[in-house]
Structure formats: structure tokens, C-alpha cells
Write an enzyme that holds these catalytic residues in place. Structure first.
Site, PDB file in Angstrom:
ATOM      1  N   HIS A  18       0.763  -1.179  -0.044  1.00 55.55           N
ATOM      2  CA  HIS A  18      -0.029   0.156   0.066  1.00 55.55           C
ATOM      3  C   HIS A  18       0.912   1.319  -0.110  1.00 55.55           C
ATOM      4  CE1 HIS A  18       0.953  -0.683   4.039  1.00 55.55           C
ATOM      5  NE2 HIS A  18       0.497   0.711   4.542  1.00 55.55           N
ATOM      6  N   HIS A  20       1.715   3.796   1.728  1.00 58.31           N
ATOM      7  CA  HIS A  20       2.148   4.533   2.973  1.00 58.31           C
ATOM      8  C   HIS A  20       3.758   4.700   2.796  1.00 58.31           C
ATOM      9  CE1 HIS A  20      -1.517   4.088   5.792  1.00 58.31           C
ATOM     10  NE2 HIS A  20      -1.611   5.152   5.138  1.00 58.31           N
ATOM     11  N   ASP A  22       6.285   4.396   5.005  1.00 59.98           N
ATOM     12  CA  ASP A  22       7.104   3.252   5.464  1.00 59.98           C
ATOM     13  C   ASP A  22       7.177   2.281   4.509  1.00 59.98           C
ATOM     14  OD1 ASP A  22       4.290   2.957   6.464  1.00 59.98           O
ATOM     15  OD2 ASP A  22       4.924   1.607   7.965  1.00 59.98           O
ATOM     16  N   HIS A  23       6.325   2.127   3.667  1.00 55.31           N
ATOM     17  CA  HIS A  23       6.357   0.944   2.753  1.00 55.31           C
ATOM     18  C   HIS A  23       6.628   1.353   1.349  1.00 55.31           C
ATOM     19  CE1 HIS A  23       4.234  -1.817   5.682  1.00 55.31           C
ATOM     20  NE2 HIS A  23       3.998  -0.729   6.186  1.00 55.31           N
ATOM     21  N   HIS A  95      -6.987  -2.095   5.880  1.00 54.73           N
ATOM     22  CA  HIS A  95      -5.952  -1.007   6.310  1.00 54.73           C
ATOM     23  C   HIS A  95      -6.754   0.172   6.291  1.00 54.73           C
ATOM     24  CE1 HIS A  95      -2.358   0.333   7.972  1.00 54.73           C
ATOM     25  NE2 HIS A  95      -2.009   0.824   6.897  1.00 54.73           N
ATOM     26  N   ASP A 165       0.171  -4.180   6.048  1.00 52.00           N
ATOM     27  CA  ASP A 165      -0.399  -3.631   7.179  1.00 52.00           C
ATOM     28  C   ASP A 165      -1.958  -3.871   7.184  1.00 52.00           C
ATOM     29  OD1 ASP A 165       1.746  -2.392   7.545  1.00 52.00           O
ATOM     30  OD2 ASP A 165       1.282  -0.490   7.458  1.00 52.00           O
ATOM     31  N   HIS A 223       6.500  -5.582  11.642  1.00 53.86           N
ATOM     32  CA  HIS A 223       6.086  -4.205  11.726  1.00 53.86           C
ATOM     33  C   HIS A 223       5.619  -3.941  13.014  1.00 53.86           C
ATOM     34  CE1 HIS A 223       3.431  -1.073  10.442  1.00 53.86           C
ATOM     35  NE2 HIS A 223       4.203  -1.014   9.156  1.00 53.86           N
TER      36      HIS A 223
HETATM   37 ZN   LIG Z   1       3.384   0.357   7.797  1.00 48.00          ZN
HETATM   38 ZN   LIG Z   2       0.164   1.631   6.533  1.00 42.71          ZN
END
Ligand SMILES: [Zn+2]
Ligand SMILES: [Zn+2]
Length: 260
Positions: A18, A20, A22-23, A95, A165, A223
Site C-alpha cells: 500500500h 504509506h 514506510d512501505h 487497512h 498492514d 512491523h
Molecule cells: Zn506500515
Molecule cells: Zn500502513
């Protein structure tokens, strides 16, 4: 990747769950490093549609010229990619933004070939060996040799699941059924379940419950929220529900093996 000697030029598929930060943001540096290493081979990338747009726009703004093509597949529930050795399926995760979970399924392979057994049965080396290795019977005069006489049992393909997530769901438990290894969101510990619900993540206990329901062989938690200085309590909570649990960490290597 460099310290694990995975190689920057090898066959590779990047699965993005997805959009976000951090990914996603780390990918740019990885692509640049691959270009510095003069990668030529196409790189498979699977992710939400807008990921491709983000890659194109940022690569253009930052004047990043890639030395290799990107083969982009839009993530959607169902089959997203198939190679000679495995296929990848996606399912909707649950999520705060559109998110996907992935399942990498290796195709089954014939059993291990034992040359000494083939020699003992006087099968001439070459074409006939190769047929037997592929799991096909051969005829020598009036004799018929079955692959099972010269190979071990067929090796079923291995299955590795990655949740990204997500909250746990019945759909994901079905999607991950029978995985050899399941890597699952474990952002919070059981006592912080309210936060997990609010932020659309899972607790270690919920990850373990899902692993149990799905009948996986092993669970790797990942995570973890930065609020925890140690993840041992999260692993402990999960092991009460599902004993075959480990905490994922950078550079961790797990032998997935073949199911018996
Ligand atoms: Zn994340
Ligand atoms: Zn996320």
C-alpha cells in the site's frame, strides 16, 4: 540486500502492499543503487496503480535515469504475476488506505533424482535421465522404468504469505490457508488492541489467532511499533496461541523447507 548477498542484478519481484511512506519511499534508493550497479534485467514491481505514477513523477523530478525497465503489474485480488517457478496472488487487506496482502506460491517439482539408482537399473545417461528427472516414465526395450524408482517423492510447491498492514479478517485466514510461512502485521501487543483497531493494524495475538485458523506451518511477526523497546513480550503473547512463532528482523534467514 548487499549484506545478504542477494545481488542487485538478479531476477526480482518487488511487492508493494500500500501507499504509506514506510512501505514505499525506500524503493527509490533501491532503484538508484541498482542503476549504479548497471542492472539491465527488467524488474517486476507489483503494487497499487498510483505507485507507478509516484515512481514516474519522482524519478523524473529527481532526474533519476534507470538502467533497466520496470515491469509494473497493478495489484488486484487474484493472480497478479506468474513466472516459470511461482505465481503470486493478491487479496484485499483491511487497512486505513487501499492495501493488499500477497501469497507467493511455488509450483510443485518432481522428486530429487538419484543417479546411482538410475545406473543400477541400467538406464543410459542422457535423454532418458532427463525424462525421469522431469517425472516422466521411460521405456528401455520391453522394460518400463517409473520415475518413482529413481527419484524421491514429488516436492509440493512452498507457499509464503505476506499480510502487509492490516486488521485480521476471515478472508485473509482463507487466503493464507496452509502457508509454509506467514509474515503478518504485529504492530501492537494484545493490551493495545484498541489502538490496533483504530489504526487498522493487528496485535501479535491476533496474528497468532489468524495463523492458527489458517493452519500455517510457521508465523513471523513483523512491523512492530517503535513504542516497544523489546518485542519479546509480543512473541510470548503470540506463542501462547500459536507456538511456531518468531519475530522477523532485518537479515533474518528462515529455512522454509518442503512440507513432508
Ligand atoms: Zn506500515
Ligand atoms: Zn500502513
Amino acid at each position: 540486500m548487499l549484506s545478504e548477498s542477494l545481488g542487485l542484478g538478479s531476477d526480482m519481484t518487488i511487492l508493494v502492499t500500500h501507499l504509506h511512506g514506510d512501505h514505499v519511499t525506500g524503493i527509490l534508493g533501491l532503484l538508484q543503487t541498482m542503476s549504479l550497479a548497471q542492472r539491465r534485467k527488467p524488474l517486476n514491481v507489483v503494487g497499487p496503480q498510483k505507485l507507478l505514477k509516484w515512481l514516474e513523477v519522482t524519478a523524473d523530478l529527481l532526474h533519476i535515469g534507470l538502467t533497466f525497465p520496470i515491469r509494473f503489474s497493478v495489484a488486484k485480488p487474484g493472480l497478479v504475476l506468474k513466472t516459470h517457478g511461482f505465481r503470486i496472488r493478491a487479496a484485499k487487506a483491511s487497512h486505513s488506505v487501499e492495501a493488499f496482502s500477497y501469497l507467493v506460491e511455488e509450483f510443485g517439482r518432481p522428486g530429487v533424482f538419484y543417479p546411482e539408482k538410475a545406473k543400477a537399473l541400467k538406464v543410459p545417461e542422457g535423454e532418458l535421465w532427463s525424462r525421469l528427472q522431469k517425472g516422466k516414465p521411460v521405456a528401455i526395450g520391453s522394460r518400463r522404468i517409473e520415475p518413482s524408482q529413481v527419484t524421491g517423492p514429488p516436492r509440493p510447491g512452498r507457499k509464503v504469505g505476506y499480510s502487509g498492514d492490516t486488521r485480521p479478517s476471515a478472508g485473509l485466514a482463507r487466503f493464507f490457508a496452509g502457508c509454509d510461512l506467514l509474515i503478518f502485521d504485529s504492530t501492537f501487543r494484545a493490551g493495545d488492541r484498541e489502538k490496533a483497531v483504530a489504526r487498522r493494524h493487528s496485535t501479535s495475538e491476533e496474528a497468532a489467532e489468524l495463523a492458527k485458523k489458517a493452519g500455517v506451518r510457521r508465523l513471523a511477526l513483523t512491523h512492530f511499533s517503535a513504542r516497544y523497546t523489546s518485542v519479546s513480550s509480543l512473541v510470548r503473547e503470540a506463542r501462547k496461541v500459536f507456538p511456531a512463532t518468531v519475530a522477523a528482523s532485518d537479515g533474518l534467514s528462515l529455512d522454509v523447507g518442503y512440507p513432508e
